[in-house]
Design a protein around this motif. Structure first.
Motif, PDB file in Angstrom:
ATOM      1  N   GLY A   1       0.786  -1.226   0.000  1.00  0.00           N
ATOM      2  CA  GLY A   1       0.000   0.000   0.000  1.00  0.00           C
ATOM      3  C   GLY A   1       0.813   1.268   0.000  1.00  0.00           C
ATOM      4  N   MET A   2       2.129   1.167   0.186  1.00  0.00           N
ATOM      5  CA  MET A   2       2.947   2.382   0.125  1.00  0.00           C
ATOM      6  C   MET A   2       2.934   2.930  -1.302  1.00  0.00           C
ATOM      7  SD  MET A   2       6.306   1.631   2.526  1.00  0.00           S
ATOM      8  CE  MET A   2       6.168   1.735   4.313  1.00  0.00           C
ATOM      9  N   PRO A   3       2.601   4.209  -1.495  1.00  0.00           N
ATOM     10  CA  PRO A   3       2.564   4.786  -2.842  1.00  0.00           C
ATOM     11  C   PRO A   3       3.879   4.595  -3.580  1.00  0.00           C
ATOM     12  CG  PRO A   3       1.586   6.297  -1.260  1.00  0.00           C
ATOM     13  CD  PRO A   3       2.225   5.199  -0.453  1.00  0.00           C
ATOM     14  N   GLY A   4       3.775   4.152  -4.839  1.00  0.00           N
ATOM     15  CA  GLY A   4       4.954   3.919  -5.669  1.00  0.00           C
ATOM     16  C   GLY A   4       5.447   2.489  -5.649  1.00  0.00           C
ATOM     17  N   PHE A   5       4.917   1.669  -4.719  1.00  0.00           N
ATOM     18  CA  PHE A   5       5.288   0.247  -4.666  1.00  0.00           C
ATOM     19  C   PHE A   5       4.247  -0.549  -5.451  1.00  0.00           C
ATOM     20  CE2 PHE A   5       4.934  -3.742  -1.836  1.00  0.00           C
ATOM     21  CZ  PHE A   5       5.730  -4.472  -2.705  1.00  0.00           C
ATOM     22  N   SER A   6       4.705  -1.253  -6.495  1.00  0.00           N
ATOM     23  CA  SER A   6       3.781  -2.030  -7.318  1.00  0.00           C
ATOM     24  C   SER A   6       4.375  -3.386  -7.678  1.00  0.00           C
ATOM     25  CB  SER A   6       3.435  -1.264  -8.598  1.00  0.00           C
ATOM     26  OG  SER A   6       4.595  -1.041  -9.384  1.00  0.00           O
ATOM     27  N   ARG A   7       3.494  -4.292  -8.073  1.00  0.00           N
ATOM     28  CA  ARG A   7       3.905  -5.618  -8.513  1.00  0.00           C
ATOM     29  C   ARG A   7       3.987  -5.619 -10.036  1.00  0.00           C
ATOM     30  NH1 ARG A   7       3.302  -7.777  -2.933  1.00  0.00           N
ATOM     31  NH2 ARG A   7       2.118  -6.044  -2.103  1.00  0.00           N
ATOM     32  N   GLY A   8       5.021  -6.223 -10.561  1.00  0.00           N
ATOM     33  CA  GLY A   8       5.103  -6.438 -11.998  1.00  0.00           C
ATOM     34  C   GLY A   8       4.449  -7.755 -12.355  1.00  0.00           C
ATOM     35  N   ARG A   9       5.066  -8.486 -13.264  1.00  0.00           N
ATOM     36  CA  ARG A   9       4.502  -9.764 -13.691  1.00  0.00           C
ATOM     37  C   ARG A   9       4.552 -10.817 -12.590  1.00  0.00           C
ATOM     38  NH1 ARG A   9       7.817 -12.217 -18.039  1.00  0.00           N
ATOM     39  NH2 ARG A   9       9.526 -11.250 -16.871  1.00  0.00           N
ATOM     40  N   LYS A  10       3.532 -11.661 -12.555  1.00  0.00           N
ATOM     41  CA  LYS A  10       3.627 -12.905 -11.796  1.00  0.00           C
ATOM     42  C   LYS A  10       4.345 -13.877 -12.724  1.00  0.00           C
ATOM     43  CE  LYS A  10      -0.108 -15.383 -11.231  1.00  0.00           C
ATOM     44  NZ  LYS A  10      -1.400 -15.876 -10.725  1.00  0.00           N
ATOM     45  N   LEU A  11       5.545 -14.271 -12.371  1.00  0.00           N
ATOM     46  CA  LEU A  11       6.416 -14.993 -13.294  1.00  0.00           C
ATOM     47  C   LEU A  11       5.964 -16.443 -13.473  1.00  0.00           C
ATOM     48  CD1 LEU A  11       9.778 -13.519 -11.979  1.00  0.00           C
ATOM     49  CD2 LEU A  11       8.490 -12.829 -14.010  1.00  0.00           C
ATOM     50  N   HIS A  12       6.055 -16.889 -14.726  1.00  0.00           N
ATOM     51  CA  HIS A  12       5.626 -18.243 -15.098  1.00  0.00           C
ATOM     52  C   HIS A  12       6.845 -19.156 -15.077  1.00  0.00           C
ATOM     53  CE1 HIS A  12       2.706 -20.696 -17.838  1.00  0.00           C
ATOM     54  NE2 HIS A  12       3.143 -21.376 -16.797  1.00  0.00           N
ATOM     55  N   LYS A  13       6.977 -19.939 -14.015  1.00  0.00           N
ATOM     56  CA  LYS A  13       8.174 -20.734 -13.783  1.00  0.00           C
ATOM     57  C   LYS A  13       8.041 -22.137 -14.363  1.00  0.00           C
ATOM     58  CE  LYS A  13       8.066 -20.406  -9.271  1.00  0.00           C
ATOM     59  NZ  LYS A  13       6.711 -19.839  -9.119  1.00  0.00           N
ATOM     60  N   VAL A  14       9.174 -22.831 -14.467  1.00  0.00           N
ATOM     61  CA  VAL A  14       9.187 -24.221 -14.920  1.00  0.00           C
ATOM     62  C   VAL A  14       8.462 -25.108 -13.907  1.00  0.00           C
ATOM     63  CG1 VAL A  14      10.689 -26.204 -15.380  1.00  0.00           C
ATOM     64  CG2 VAL A  14      11.282 -23.942 -16.283  1.00  0.00           C
ATOM     65  N   GLY A  15       8.747 -24.902 -12.630  1.00  0.00           N
ATOM     66  CA  GLY A  15       8.116 -25.679 -11.565  1.00  0.00           C
ATOM     67  C   GLY A  15       7.606 -24.763 -10.472  1.00  0.00           C
ATOM     68  N   LEU A  16       7.210 -25.347  -9.341  1.00  0.00           N
ATOM     69  CA  LEU A  16       6.665 -24.575  -8.216  1.00  0.00           C
ATOM     70  C   LEU A  16       5.618 -23.575  -8.703  1.00  0.00           C
ATOM     71  CD1 LEU A  16       9.975 -23.870  -6.220  1.00  0.00           C
ATOM     72  CD2 LEU A  16       8.226 -25.572  -5.696  1.00  0.00           C
ATOM     73  N   ALA A  17       4.698 -24.067  -9.500  1.00  0.00           N
ATOM     74  CA  ALA A  17       3.739 -23.178 -10.175  1.00  0.00           C
ATOM     75  C   ALA A  17       2.898 -22.381  -9.186  1.00  0.00           C
ATOM     76  CB  ALA A  17       2.836 -23.999 -11.094  1.00  0.00           C
ATOM     77  N   GLY A  18       2.438 -23.005  -8.114  1.00  0.00           N
ATOM     78  CA  GLY A  18       1.544 -22.317  -7.188  1.00  0.00           C
ATOM     79  C   GLY A  18       2.231 -21.315  -6.293  1.00  0.00           C
ATOM     80  N   GLN A  19       3.553 -21.420  -6.170  1.00  0.00           N
ATOM     81  CA  GLN A  19       4.307 -20.512  -5.302  1.00  0.00           C
ATOM     82  C   GLN A  19       4.549 -19.214  -6.067  1.00  0.00           C
ATOM     83  OE1 GLN A  19       7.924 -19.366  -4.989  1.00  0.00           O
ATOM     84  NE2 GLN A  19       6.873 -18.231  -3.381  1.00  0.00           N
ATOM     85  N   ASP A  20       3.889 -18.142  -5.630  1.00  0.00           N
ATOM     86  CA  ASP A  20       3.918 -16.903  -6.408  1.00  0.00           C
ATOM     87  C   ASP A  20       5.300 -16.263  -6.393  1.00  0.00           C
ATOM     88  OD1 ASP A  20       3.091 -16.340  -3.602  1.00  0.00           O
ATOM     89  OD2 ASP A  20       3.183 -14.247  -4.249  1.00  0.00           O
ATOM     90  N   THR A  21       5.790 -15.993  -7.568  1.00  0.00           N
ATOM     91  CA  THR A  21       7.093 -15.344  -7.767  1.00  0.00           C
ATOM     92  C   THR A  21       6.862 -14.175  -8.701  1.00  0.00           C
ATOM     93  OG1 THR A  21       8.192 -17.478  -7.514  1.00  0.00           O
ATOM     94  CG2 THR A  21       9.476 -15.707  -8.520  1.00  0.00           C
TER      95      THR A  21
END
Length: 385
Positions: A192-212
Motif C-alpha cells: 500500500g505504500m505509494p509507488g510500490f507495485s507488482r510487476g509480472r507474476k512470473l511463469h516458472k518451470v516448476g513450483l507453479a503455485g508458489q507466487d514469484t
C-alpha cells in the motif's frame, strides 16, 4: 539404520501437520497450481494451526519454538504430499523473512509485524535479485536516498518469492553509493505504500503455485523507522542469516529426495514387465540400493548440521556444503525415479512428475552450486595460505 533424530514431541507435531495438509492444502493444491497462486486463506489456516511462525516468541503471538527439527517435520510432510509450492512459500516466510525481523528488529518493529506474520495475516518476502544481478549482490542498483524522516526508494527486483502476496518486503538497497559493500541497507517496504507495485507474476518451470514476481519501486517513501538493522550493514546482515536459509533448502532437498525414493520403491514392486515386478530386475534393485544409500548418508549429515544450527554453531561454509550436496542429490534421485516410473513418470498426475519440475530450482536459488563451491574453496585456500 534407525534414525533417532526426532522425539515424541516432533512426531506429535507431525500428526498435526498431516491433518492440516489433508484438510487445508491437498484438496485445493491442483487448483492452486493451475491458478499459479495459493489462496491467502491457506496462510490464515496455517497461522491458526501453528504451521507458520514457529520461531516467533509467544509474546508476539507465535509458538516460541527455536528447535529447527520442527521445521524439518514440515519439510518432510510437504515433500511426502508433493505440495511443494505451498512449502516454498512458507519456507521463505519462516526461514528467511521472520528471522531477519527477530534478529534485527526493534521492539516497536517486532510488535508491529510479528503477530501478523505468525497469524498468516502478513506475508513476508525479501527482495535482493534484480534484472541485471543474480548472485553478484554488489551489482544491486536499487537506491534509497534519505529525505527528512523518510527514505526514497527507486529500483526493480525480480524472482521474488511471495512477491504477489507479500505484505512486508525486506528490500536490499544502496544507501551510500560511495561506500562499496558498506553502502547497502535493509528497508521494509509495506503493502500500500505509494509507488510500490507488482510487476509480472512470473511463469516458472516448476513450483507453479508458489507466487514469484517482479517488484517495482518508484519514489516509494519508506519511514526511517522501517530501516531493519543498522544503516550500511545490509551485506553483513545478509551474511548472518545465510546459514539458516541454506540449511532450509538442504532440509527441503533431502526430504524431497526421500519422498521420491519412497514413491518409486512402492511403484516398482507394483508395476510389472516381462511377467514380474520391475523391482525384481537387477538394474532396478541396484538403482534403489544406490539411491537409498546416498539418501541415508546425506540425511545423517544434514541432521548433524541442523543440530549445529540449533546450537548456534553452524558456519556459513558448512551450510554451503550441505546446501549444494543435498540439492544436487535431490536432482539426481528425482531424475532416476522418473526413469524407473517410465512414461508414467512424465505425467503430472503422478507426484514424481511434479517433483521433477519442482526440483530443478533447488541448485540455483539461495546461492547456486557454483557459488557454494566457491565459498568452500575460499576457506580451503585461506587455510592453506
Amino acid at each position: 539404520m534407525q534414525r533417532t533424530f526426532f522425539d515424541t514431541d516432533h512426531e506429535a507435531y507431525r500428526e498435526v501437520l498431516r491433518e492440516f495438509l489433508t484438510r487445508e492444502v491437498e484438496p485445493h493444491y491442483e487448483r492452486w497450481e493451475t491458478d499459479r497462486l495459493i489462496d491467502r486463506s491457506a496462510w490464515l489456516a496455517a497461522g491458526r494451526s501453528g504451521i507458520i511462525g514457529l520461531a516467533v516468541p509467544e509474546a508476539y503471538g507465535g509458538s516460541g519454538v527455536t528447535d529447527y527439527r520442527f521445521r524439518n517435520v514440515v519439510s518432510e510432510e510437504i515433500a511426502r504430499t508433493a505440495t511443494t509450492s505451498f512449502g516454498g512459500g512458507i519456507a521463505t516466510h519462516d526461514d528467511v523473512v521472520i528471522p531477519y525481523v527477530l534478529m534485527l528488529g526493534t521492539e516497536e518493529q517486532k510488535q508491529r509485524w510479528l503477530p501478523g506474520m505468525a497469524a498468516g495475516e502478513l506475508i513476508g518476502a525479501i527482495a535482493m535479485t534484480e534484472p541485471g544481478t543474480g548472485s553478484d549482490l554488489q551489482g544491486i542498483k536499487t537506491t534509497a536516498v534519505r529525505d527528512g524522516d523518510d527514505w526514497i526508494v527507486n529500483g526493480q527486483k525480480t524472482f521474488i518469492s511471495n512477491g504477489i502476496h507479500s505484505d512486508l518486503v525486506i528490500v536490499v538497497a544502496r544507501t551510500d553509493p560511495s561506500a562499496g559493500s558498506k553502502g547497502f541497507s535493509l528497508l521494509v517496504v509495506e503493502r500500500g505504500m505509494p509507488g510500490f507495485s507488482r510487476g509480472r507474476k512470473l511463469h516458472k518451470v516448476g513450483l507453479a503455485g508458489q507466487d514469484t514476481a517482479e517488484l517495482v519501486f518508484e519514489d516509494v517513501r519508506v519511514p526511517t523507522n522501517n530501516l531493519l538493522g543498522t544503516e550500511g550493514s545490509g551485506f553483513i546482515h545478509l551474511m548472518e542469516n545465510l546459514p539458516l536459509e541454506r540449511m532450509s533448502i538442504a532440509v527441503i532437498a533431502i526430504a524431497a529426495a526421500k519422498a521420491a525414493y519412497q514413491w518409486t520403491r512402492d511403484y516398482v514392486f507394483e508395476r510389472k514387465a516381462f511377467g514380474k515386478p520391475i523391482g525384481d530386475l537387477q538394474n532396478t534393485r541396484f538403482a534403489l540400493a544406490e539411491m537409498l544409500t546416498e539418501i541415508e548418508v546425506t540425511e545423517s549429515h544434514i541432521d548433524r548440521c541442523v543440530l549445529a544450527l540449533n546450537a548456534g554453531e553452524l558456519t556459513a561454509v558448512d551450510a554451503s556444503k550441505g546446501k549444494w550436496w543435498a540439492s544436487e542429490l535431490q536432482k539426481r534421485v528425482v531424475d532416476r525415479c522418473v526413469q524407473l516410473h517410465g512414461g508414467y513418470g512424465y505425467m503430472m498426475e503422478y507426484p514424481i512428475g511434479r517433483a521433477y519440475v519442482d526440483s530443478r530450482i533447488q541448485t540455483i536459488y539461495g546461492g547456486t552450486t557454483e557459488i557454494m563451491k566457491e565459498i568452500i574453496g575460499r576457506e580451503i585456500a585461506a587455510a592453506s595460505a
